[in-house]
Write a protein that holds these residues in place. Sequence first.
Motif, PDB file in Angstrom:
ATOM      1  N   ALA A   1      10.848  12.208   0.743  1.00 48.22           N
ATOM      2  CA  ALA A   1      11.422  11.021   1.435  1.00 48.22           C
ATOM      3  C   ALA A   1      10.337   9.742   0.800  1.00 48.22           C
ATOM      4  O   ALA A   1       9.205   9.980   0.914  1.00 48.22           O
ATOM      5  N   VAL A   2      11.048   8.741   0.561  1.00 45.51           N
ATOM      6  CA  VAL A   2      10.429   7.605   0.160  1.00 45.51           C
ATOM      7  C   VAL A   2      10.910   6.429   1.143  1.00 45.51           C
ATOM      8  O   VAL A   2      12.005   6.239   1.056  1.00 45.51           O
ATOM      9  N   ALA A   3      10.085   5.909   1.870  1.00 46.28           N
ATOM     10  CA  ALA A   3      10.708   4.983   2.799  1.00 46.28           C
ATOM     11  C   ALA A   3       9.645   3.799   3.063  1.00 46.28           C
ATOM     12  O   ALA A   3       8.446   3.594   2.691  1.00 46.28           O
TER      13      ALA A   3
ATOM     14  N   ASP B   1       5.878   4.929   2.492  1.00 43.20           N
ATOM     15  CA  ASP B   1       5.471   6.277   2.769  1.00 43.20           C
ATOM     16  C   ASP B   1       6.124   7.140   1.978  1.00 43.20           C
ATOM     17  O   ASP B   1       7.289   6.882   1.451  1.00 43.20           O
ATOM     18  N   VAL B   2       5.356   8.111   1.403  1.00 41.13           N
ATOM     19  CA  VAL B   2       5.964   9.326   0.573  1.00 41.13           C
ATOM     20  C   VAL B   2       5.646  10.597   1.203  1.00 41.13           C
ATOM     21  O   VAL B   2       4.297  10.946   1.209  1.00 41.13           O
ATOM     22  N   ASP B   3       6.594  11.264   1.708  1.00 40.54           N
ATOM     23  CA  ASP B   3       6.276  12.576   2.383  1.00 40.54           C
ATOM     24  C   ASP B   3       7.216  13.779   1.610  1.00 40.54           C
ATOM     25  O   ASP B   3       8.331  13.436   1.066  1.00 40.54           O
TER      26      ASP B   3
ATOM     27  N   ARG C   1       0.775  -1.100  -0.122  1.00 42.14           N
ATOM     28  CA  ARG C   1      -0.145  -0.046   0.120  1.00 42.14           C
ATOM     29  C   ARG C   1       1.033   1.157   0.024  1.00 42.14           C
ATOM     30  O   ARG C   1       1.932   1.352   0.749  1.00 42.14           O
ATOM     31  N   LEU C   2       0.364   2.222  -0.668  1.00 39.69           N
ATOM     32  CA  LEU C   2       1.255   3.525  -0.711  1.00 39.69           C
ATOM     33  C   LEU C   2       0.428   4.686   0.205  1.00 39.69           C
ATOM     34  O   LEU C   2      -0.802   4.638   0.244  1.00 39.69           O
TER      35      LEU C   2
END
Length: 679
Positions: free
Chosen positions: A596-598, A583-585, A542-543
């Motif tokens: 940030a891509v985590a 997670d993309v912030d 999931r994104l």
Amino acid sequence: MQLVLDHSILVFEPHTLMVPGQERAPHNGLTTGGKVVRELPPVTDGSACRAWLAAQLRAYADTPCSAYERLEPALVLFDQVQALGPSDFGVELASYLAELLGELWRAEQIETVLDAVLPWVDAGFGEAVAVHVLALRCRMHLRFGRLSTALALLDQVTRRAAASPRDIDRAHCARALGGALSAQAQFEPAIAAMRDAITGYQACRDRGRWVDIYASISVAYRHLGERAAEQRTLQEGMKTAVAQKRWISACNTAASLAEELLTDGREAEAVPLLRAAEEYLRLAGPGGERIAKEVHAAQATLAARQGRLGEAIALMQGVVADTRAYSMRRQVVFRLKQLARWQLADGDSAAALATVQEAHQMELDETREGSRRDMALELQRIELAHAQQLKLKAEAYADELAARASALQDALDLQRELQAELIERSKLATLGHLLAGMAHELNTPLGSALIALSTATELSRSLAHHLADGGPVSRSRFTADLGRCKEGAELARRNVEQALSLVQTYLHIDAGHAPEPMRRVVLGRLVEAAWQRAVTPGSPLRLRCRADFELELPAEALTEVLLQLFQNIERHAYGADQEGVVDVDARIEGGQVLMAVADHGRGIACELQSRVFDPYVTTRFGQGRSGLGLFVAQVAVVQRLHGRITVDSRPGQGCRFDIEFPAAELSPSTVLPAALAAH
């Protein structure tokens, strides 16, 4: 139109002496009633103000003696402009006002007008007339004996004129330079500089008040003892003033030349010039009130030469009175000495003695003031010499430091050369590794395609020969051979497609990438679109995206980066069919987009973290993975986004990629929350 006036050191200073029966015009207040104020443009309407000023400049250039009636409206508008603060128009209006004041010989008011706008000029306003304003202020300092201040300002004028694209600015500079040289008794170079200024104004077809330069040149010739050249220059100036319809200047020059000729005993030549001066004074109208004293001084000189001493004394007393009120001290002394000679010749020795005493007292006061100025200049010279010594010591110390810095720089250069050599070797090693990997990756699909095509070719050739020999071919064999050829062709096609796919991957590494097109996007939607393209349909991952704002950016480049990162996470962070969250912030901070891509998966092994962005680094080499994904992502960030990408990972605790790149140059309203942008 560029206007200019001159008040550098003149031998004949015109100041007010009224002709009999004439009343002095008021110096303050409007002279034409409320109508003038009503006709002024609204001070807040820039276009109307500029149109008004352009019309005023044209009309004044056509009829210079209209300066008298144009002055008061311009002063009223200037007061209003000053109240609004600095502006280009304010400086241009001050330039025009100074021209009008010069036309009317009101030198004492020019400094006030210029001083009001000099801070604006220093702040960058009024660039079109800045050199003119500064050069005129320099000449005003020279006129009133402030040589050191004038020279400091002349340096600024010279630098600005040299950088200006306008030839008229170089003429302004040459004019100021001529005045400064004359003030320092360097008369021959002063004459050359002022002649250059006249040539410059003529070449520019300037319609300003540069005719006064002839009077300044005549002063220099007088100091050189060249009376004939002095008088020729005055004649030249008078003709130019008449041609320009500058009756005040023409009157001043004609009266001064007539007085010179009378002093030389050339009465027959002087009288026609005096009559011309009287006519020019009449043509000048009310604006010529301050020049009238020069005509009366010449009339007094003619009367004295013809033996009418009483008339000459009366006229000269009036000249002295107006000279005392408006002129400089040295000019008053000059007229007092003339008056004393005539009083003595008329038998009034007591009056002559009183006049001479007054002249000497004024000269003494002038000398005292000059001494004080000289002492101040000497003190300034001593302080400057001391400062120069300190400067020399500082320069010597600076040279020593420079030598040490040079040695350090040499060492640093050597270190950089060695470092560059190491980098070059590293590049060659990386290139070799890259080429080897490319060869390995391409060899497999191309080799398989070659085998498949060879097999298909051999089958088709065998079948063709058999048919050509006329031998029987069963349907089953024909169908089987044809099927094997079809399977070989299909296998070759798939392998060629795989090779082309690898080639397309290598194209992303091209350093000579064209400039990226900018697109206005909602960042969160771009991230979601990249996720849909990158992740296998039906994936349990999931994104979770927090980037819901709109901005302009190189969308294709960022999409490529996200595709590579998302594919890397799906293949390496989680096991098959394992659920997980990515997670993309993103935010904008200090003109930079920070993203940030985590993930929260298995992380990257410690031994691989330092090489994770190198080409062909993968844990699944030979299992369909090339090891170029993160390498391609880094190339896209650096070369196409002009940013950087870093990784932070601990085995078993997930992995975080931080991307930073410049935000586009946007107005404050460009970056909007997506909810607002959608509306």
